[in-house]
Design an enzyme around this catalytic site. Structure first.
Site, mmCIF file in Angstrom:
data_model
loop_
_atom_site.group_PDB
_atom_site.id
_atom_site.type_symbol
_atom_site.label_atom_id
_atom_site.label_comp_id
_atom_site.label_asym_id
_atom_site.label_seq_id
_atom_site.Cartn_x
_atom_site.Cartn_y
_atom_site.Cartn_z
ATOM 1 N N LYS A 1 0.451 3.507 -2.989
ATOM 2 C CA LYS A 1 -0.777 4.255 -3.270
ATOM 3 C C LYS A 1 -0.561 5.754 -3.469
ATOM 4 C CE LYS A 1 -3.654 0.888 -0.825
ATOM 5 N NZ LYS A 1 -4.453 0.602 0.396
ATOM 6 N N TYR B 1 -4.626 5.065 7.614
ATOM 7 C CA TYR B 1 -5.951 4.452 7.730
ATOM 8 C C TYR B 1 -6.690 4.970 8.958
ATOM 9 C CZ TYR B 1 -3.668 1.376 4.377
ATOM 10 O OH TYR B 1 -2.989 0.888 3.311
ATOM 11 N N TYR C 1 -3.672 -3.539 -10.197
ATOM 12 C CA TYR C 1 -3.513 -3.162 -8.791
ATOM 13 C C TYR C 1 -2.680 -4.190 -8.025
ATOM 14 C CZ TYR C 1 -4.645 -2.279 -3.920
ATOM 15 O OH TYR C 1 -4.569 -2.057 -2.569
ATOM 16 N N SER D 1 0.804 -1.233 0.000
ATOM 17 C CA SER D 1 0.000 0.000 0.000
ATOM 18 C C SER D 1 0.833 1.278 0.000
ATOM 19 C CB SER D 1 -0.941 0.020 1.211
ATOM 20 O OG SER D 1 -1.971 -0.926 1.047
ATOM 21 N N VAL E 1 1.178 -3.370 4.333
ATOM 22 C CA VAL E 1 1.129 -4.598 5.124
ATOM 23 C C VAL E 1 2.398 -5.441 4.992
ATOM 24 C CG1 VAL E 1 -1.377 -4.720 5.116
ATOM 25 C CG2 VAL E 1 -0.080 -5.806 3.267
#
Length: 602
Positions: A75, A249, A197, A72, A267
């Site tokens: 992103k 998050y 993705y 992530s 992660v």
């Protein structure tokens, strides 16, 4: 080409990173992500911490070159590429920019528009990767891979095993994608978009890469290593804003409250941090806490923010005076101390022993890091490093910490570091080597150097033995000495005659012992530090040219001082009685701009 990374254990900044990482080595909470099988096989003991300055210099501690998948942390960079390819308005039409307050794999979408809440959660990232330019899925991924490589400053590759694992276990992401496709926020073939993705998340990077990538955002879109502009400044600004509010998050609010820097976690155990205008940080440690963030990565960022005062919202003291842009100018300089010929010759013969750096503006991480690197590159001959803070406004806590570390590092290398700081901010706590101006700092360095060379800068030099008399025989030396008056001053005492009168009356000063200073201001009785035009020690000779009206208010003895002075009347008498003695003075090698006969008006 990437700049050579600083790996030396005695580098001050690397040493600070080592201490942060070392203080967390026993922290063993959390577990690597197991819902993607390949991630669960990663060694949980891996722990790397890298920092990239905006000039491209990379510092690291630990496992900074161990490869891992970006997950992530990709992103923000794909969001930046989508902004560059489609523009902010178009992107915001498909994905929001509001914190979700929920986990990274939340299924929540906006009720009316069907938009995912922001580009940092999985749903939003799937949409932004679909918005990157390209007519096919392969073309879009090529654009993404090339773009991530441009941010990192080197070509990147994909971990195919992780990609396969992502595809096999990505049912929740499939559910999100089909839900958004039904709502209209995700267009095109769903499986193709998911393939892009999943492959994006499987790109291999290192801690060093993450530091460079985030430094690119911190620097307004220019890669500090390659010098290539990757995205426009406005796009980097938009990305940093979303990272600050959504990057961690459902822990984003607490993160900004306590750490205060835009960041993004993944992660795989990675965290990337960007401090605008300062640097980028990459951290990697696989064990995660319950919200999917690296345990040791979070702790390391907390320590860096707390110890170095890096919080974006930290209040700063307003500047007291306008300051030019900060700069770093190393140059060989000499103090304004008047010295006898042998001392001047010794200093002239060793110009490489003392190094001076002048800083201007506010002293922050970037300027302090440049200073550290300049100090690391000092030639082996350098024994003294003088840092001038005279034109520095605010000193950030991180800069003060780095300067303290630099002082300790230089001391271990037998280099004495001195600071010139008229504001007496004690930026270098635990050291006595601070001075109110650069002149005093340099004088101290020069005195040390002369002592090393076997010359005592404070040893008395009787007038009869001075340079002024050249090769004059004993009788001429005696006649010259007799023509001089003796002036004795206690430490702190000033000459009670106005400077203007002294310039008119005395044509030659000679310091036999102690130290004399010409002060640019009147000296208060309780003064601790006074502003000086210059100083003179034993063996120094001075003429009226050394007492310029603009800079001379009073003459001060900084120590118990014995001066010999030749007045205009004394010179006239000597000219009549022993004219050959005056001829000796007229040929004397003085530092002052005027000779004795010109000062006498002859």
């Amino acid at each position: 080409m990437r700049h050579e990374q600083q790996r030396s254990a005695d580098d001050p900044l690397t040493g600070l990173l080592d201490r942060v990482r070392g203080s967390l080595s026993d922290l063993d909470d959390g577990e690597p992500a197991s819902y993607i099988p390949e991630l669960g096989r990663v060694d949980p003991a891996l722990f790397g911490l890298s920092l990239c300055a905006l000039d491209g210099q990379v510092y690291g501690s630990g496992d900074t070159t161990a490869p891992f998948t970006v997950q992530s942390v990709s992103k923000p960079f794909v969001f930046a590429l989508a902004l560059a390819d489609r523009g902010l308005e178009h992107v915001l039409g498909r994905v929001g920019a509001e914190p979700s307050g929920e986990a990274f794999n939340s299924i929540r979408l906006e009720p009316v528009t069907g938009r995912p809440p922001n580009p940092m959660v999985n749903a939003g990232a799937i949409v932004t990767s679909s918005l990157v330019a390209g007519d096919t899925a392969d073309a879009r991924f090529t654009r993404i891979l090339d773009g991530l490589g441009a941010f990192a400053g080197r070509p990147l590759t994909v971990d195919e095993a992780v990609y396969t694992s992502e595809c096999a276990t990505g049912d929740r992401n499939r559910a999100l994608a089909y839900l958004m496709h039904n709502a209209g926020s995700l267009t095109g073939d769903v499986e193709e978009q998911l393939g892009v993705y999943f492959r994006q998340c499987s790109v291999l990077v290192t801690c060093d890469d993450l530091a460079v990538m985030h430094a690119t955002l911190a620097g307004g879109g220019v890669n500090p290593v390659t010098g290539e502009r990757v995205v426009a400044p406005r796009h980097a600004q938009h990305v940093l804003a979303v990272m600050a509010t959504c990057g961690m998050y459902d822990a984003s609010g607490q993160w900004m409250l306590q750490v205060g820097m835009p960041a993004k976690s993944g992660v795989s155990g990675a965290i990337g941090v960007a401090l605008p205008g300062q640097f980028g940080i990459g951290v990697f440690s696989p064990p995660l806490e319950e919200k999917g963030n690296s345990v040791r990565g979070i702790a390391a960022c907390h320590l860096l923010s707390d110890q170095f005062g890096l919080h974006l919202m930290r209040a700063t003291v307003p500047q007291r005076r306008p300051l030019p842009p900060r700069s770093l100018h190393p140059s060989p300089l000499r103090s304004l101390r008047h010295r006898p010929r042998d001392q001047r010759a010794a200093l002239d013969a060793h110009p490489d022993r003392i190094r001076v750096h002048v800083l201007q503006g506010d002293l922050d991480f970037a300027t302090a890091e440049q200073t550290l690197r300049a100090a690391r590159e000092l030639a082996p001959a350098v024994g003294w490093f003088a840092l001038d803070l005279t034109r520095v406004g605010r000193i950030e806590p991180v800069a003060a910490d780095l300067l303290r570390a630099l002082g300790e590092d230089l001391r271990a290398r037998s280099v004495r570091m001195v600071l010139a700081d008229p504001d007496e901010r004690q930026a270098m706590a635990r050291t006595t080597d601070e001075f109110p101006d650069l002149g005093r700092a340099l004088e101290t360095c020069e005195d040390d150097l002369l002592t090393d060379l076997g010359l005592d800068p404070d040893a008395p030099v009787p007038l009869a033995d001075c340079d002024l008399f050249g090769r004059a025989d004993a009788s001429l030396r005696h006649a010259l000495s007799e023509a001089f008056d003796t002036l004795r001053l206690a430490a702190g005492q000033t000459v009670d005659q106005p400077a203007e009168r002294l310039r008119e009356r005395i044509v030659l000063w000679y310091v036999e012992s102690g130290r004399l200073a010409v002060c640019a201001d009147a000296v208060p009785a309780d003064a601790v530090v006074v502003r000086r035009a210059w100083s003179a020690g034993p063996g120094a000779a001075l003429t009226p040219a050394d007492f310029p009206p603009r800079f001379t208010r009073q003459v001060l003895a900084e120590r118990d001082t014995v001066c010999r002075t030749l007045t205009a009347e004394g010179l006239a008498r000597l000219r009549k009685s022993v004219p050959e003695a005056v001829a000796v003075l007229e040929r004397a090698p003085l530092e002052g701009a005027e000779t004795v006969d010109r000062a006498d008006g002859v």
